[in-house]
Design a protein around this motif. Structure first.
Motif, short mmCIF file in Angstrom:
data_model
loop_
_atom_site.label_atom_id
_atom_site.label_comp_id
_atom_site.label_asym_id
_atom_site.label_seq_id
_atom_site.Cartn_x
_atom_site.Cartn_y
_atom_site.Cartn_z
N LEU A 139 -38.48 -4.46 -17.05
CA LEU A 139 -38.63 -5.90 -17.60
C LEU A 139 -39.16 -6.80 -16.43
O LEU A 139 -39.30 -8.11 -17.00
CB LEU A 139 -37.34 -6.28 -18.29
CG LEU A 139 -36.83 -5.84 -19.54
CD1 LEU A 139 -35.54 -6.03 -20.04
CD2 LEU A 139 -38.06 -5.50 -20.78
N HIS A 140 -38.96 -6.52 -15.28
CA HIS A 140 -39.23 -7.48 -14.24
C HIS A 140 -39.78 -6.64 -13.18
O HIS A 140 -39.16 -5.70 -12.71
CB HIS A 140 -37.79 -8.15 -13.76
CG HIS A 140 -38.06 -9.10 -12.71
ND1 HIS A 140 -38.62 -10.41 -12.95
CD2 HIS A 140 -38.08 -9.10 -11.45
CE1 HIS A 140 -38.60 -11.20 -11.69
NE2 HIS A 140 -38.06 -10.34 -10.86
N VAL A 170 -43.76 4.41 -11.90
CA VAL A 170 -43.87 3.18 -12.96
C VAL A 170 -45.00 2.44 -12.31
O VAL A 170 -44.87 2.06 -10.93
CB VAL A 170 -42.52 2.46 -13.16
CG1 VAL A 170 -43.05 1.31 -14.12
CG2 VAL A 170 -41.67 3.49 -13.99
N THR A 171 -46.02 2.18 -13.04
CA THR A 171 -47.02 1.15 -12.66
C THR A 171 -47.24 0.07 -13.45
O THR A 171 -47.83 -0.85 -12.95
CB THR A 171 -48.51 2.06 -12.77
OG1 THR A 171 -48.44 2.27 -13.87
CG2 THR A 171 -48.61 3.35 -11.64
N GLY A 172 -46.66 0.26 -14.47
CA GLY A 172 -46.52 -1.23 -15.24
C GLY A 172 -45.17 -1.80 -15.72
O GLY A 172 -44.30 -1.16 -16.04
N PHE A 173 -45.15 -3.18 -15.72
CA PHE A 173 -43.89 -3.80 -16.13
C PHE A 173 -44.12 -4.68 -17.12
O PHE A 173 -45.19 -5.13 -17.41
CB PHE A 173 -43.27 -4.54 -14.84
CG PHE A 173 -42.81 -3.59 -13.75
CD1 PHE A 173 -41.39 -3.31 -13.71
CD2 PHE A 173 -43.55 -2.91 -12.87
CE1 PHE A 173 -40.95 -2.44 -12.67
CE2 PHE A 173 -42.92 -2.18 -11.85
CZ PHE A 173 -41.74 -1.88 -11.69
N ARG A 174 -42.99 -5.20 -17.93
CA ARG A 174 -43.24 -5.92 -18.93
C ARG A 174 -44.12 -5.53 -20.15
O ARG A 174 -43.89 -4.33 -20.64
CB ARG A 174 -43.39 -7.52 -18.50
CG ARG A 174 -42.00 -8.07 -17.73
CD ARG A 174 -42.54 -9.37 -17.09
NE ARG A 174 -42.97 -10.55 -18.24
CZ ARG A 174 -41.70 -11.16 -19.03
NH1 ARG A 174 -40.43 -10.72 -18.66
NH2 ARG A 174 -41.93 -11.74 -20.23
N PHE A 175 -45.05 -6.21 -20.34
CA PHE A 175 -46.00 -5.72 -21.51
C PHE A 175 -46.83 -4.72 -21.20
O PHE A 175 -47.35 -3.90 -22.08
CB PHE A 175 -46.77 -7.27 -22.08
CG PHE A 175 -45.78 -8.34 -22.29
CD1 PHE A 175 -45.16 -8.07 -23.40
CD2 PHE A 175 -45.78 -9.45 -21.48
CE1 PHE A 175 -44.30 -9.25 -23.96
CE2 PHE A 175 -44.95 -10.47 -21.84
CZ PHE A 175 -44.17 -10.40 -23.04
N ALA A 212 -45.49 -1.95 -19.69
CA ALA A 212 -44.79 -0.86 -19.24
C ALA A 212 -44.83 0.01 -20.52
O ALA A 212 -44.15 0.11 -21.58
CB ALA A 212 -43.37 -1.29 -19.24
N THR A 213 -45.80 1.24 -20.23
CA THR A 213 -46.00 2.05 -21.32
C THR A 213 -44.65 3.14 -21.42
O THR A 213 -44.57 3.72 -22.29
CB THR A 213 -47.08 2.97 -20.92
OG1 THR A 213 -46.86 3.80 -19.66
CG2 THR A 213 -48.49 2.12 -20.76
N GLN A 214 -43.78 3.07 -20.35
CA GLN A 214 -42.54 4.04 -20.52
C GLN A 214 -41.34 3.44 -20.72
O GLN A 214 -40.38 3.97 -20.85
CB GLN A 214 -42.40 4.44 -18.99
CG GLN A 214 -43.50 5.11 -18.38
CD GLN A 214 -43.48 5.29 -16.83
OE1 GLN A 214 -43.76 4.20 -16.34
NE2 GLN A 214 -43.68 6.48 -16.21
N ARG A 215 -41.23 2.15 -21.39
CA ARG A 215 -40.22 1.46 -22.02
C ARG A 215 -39.39 2.06 -23.01
O ARG A 215 -38.28 2.03 -22.96
CB ARG A 215 -40.59 0.06 -22.38
CG ARG A 215 -40.81 -0.84 -21.23
CD ARG A 215 -39.46 -1.62 -20.80
NE ARG A 215 -38.74 -2.32 -22.09
CZ ARG A 215 -37.52 -2.01 -22.46
NH1 ARG A 215 -36.89 -0.89 -21.97
NH2 ARG A 215 -36.81 -2.67 -23.22
#
Length: 207
Positions: free
Chosen positions: A49-50, A64-69, A71-74
């Motif tokens: 989330l951050h 992980v390469t993406g956070f917040r929106f 984030a494909t692994q959320r």
């Protein structure tokens, strides 16, 4: 494993510097420290989330390469926050709140899991207690059967019996699913009973 390595994170300025910890499947890692030490910041980074200033987060060996929106692994991570009333849309009934990740569907099994009776499901947050609302938040966090569950001071507003009940639900979920748990708390007694190991953050240095 859910792993954070060399995490430096904050907002305008760093709140935590070079923090590393690991949450292993089927086990509970505690995270302790005084107020202001950055426990919730670490939780938000590990929950994707951050975005940290530096360091890496890995989920089951994948960086992980993406956070917040982005984030494909959320969906692999469930999160339970300290204040349930800030976590639920006040217009939702408990049934709608639990069903939110599912985009509808029957929530009876999830409600039973957290010991919410049917008459409570059609009430809104202002019509139930903090404990009942946190039960709904736990059901929502487990709705997508996450591999990891992050509990950020989830028991702060709860009495001892509700705390014990929710920890019991989480332990049962771990036994069934093999999920790993990050339990964040200022309550040393709770962590001593709940966590398999505990990481402690230091007090922030004065500026």
């Amino acid at each position: 494993m859910l792993t954070g390595t060399g995490i430096t994170a904050g907002y305008r300025d760093p709140v935590v510097t070079d923090v590393s910890l690991t949450v292993q499947p089927g086990r509970t890692t505690g995270l302790a420290g005084p107020s202001g030490s950055g426990k919730s910041t670490v939780a938000r980074v590990l929950a994707l989330l951050h975005k940290p200033f530096s360091g890496t987060v890995e989920i089951d060996g994948e960086t992980v390469t993406g956070f917040r929106f982005k984030a494909t692994q959320r969906t692999k991570i469930g999160v339970l926050f300290q204040q349930p009333r800030l976590s639920v849309d006040p217009r939702f009934t408990l049934r709608q709140a639990i069903a939110e990740p599912l985009r509808g569907g029957d929530v009876t099994e999830l409600a039973d899991l957290v010991m919410l009776t049917g008459d409570l499901l059609d009430r809104r947050p202002h019509e139930v207690s903090d404990g009942q609302l946190q039960r709904a938040c736990l059901a929502r966090a487990l709705a997508l059967k996450p591999r990891y569950l992050i509990c950020d001071e989830m028991t702060t507003m709860l009495d001892a019996s509700t705390t014990a009940a929710l920890v019991g639900v989480i332990r049962a979920y771990q036994r069934e699913s093999g999920a790993g748990v990050l339990a964040i708390s200022h309550d040393a007694t709770l962590l001593a009973r709940w966590a398999d190991e505990t990481v402690r953050l230091s007090a922030p240095l004065p500026r």
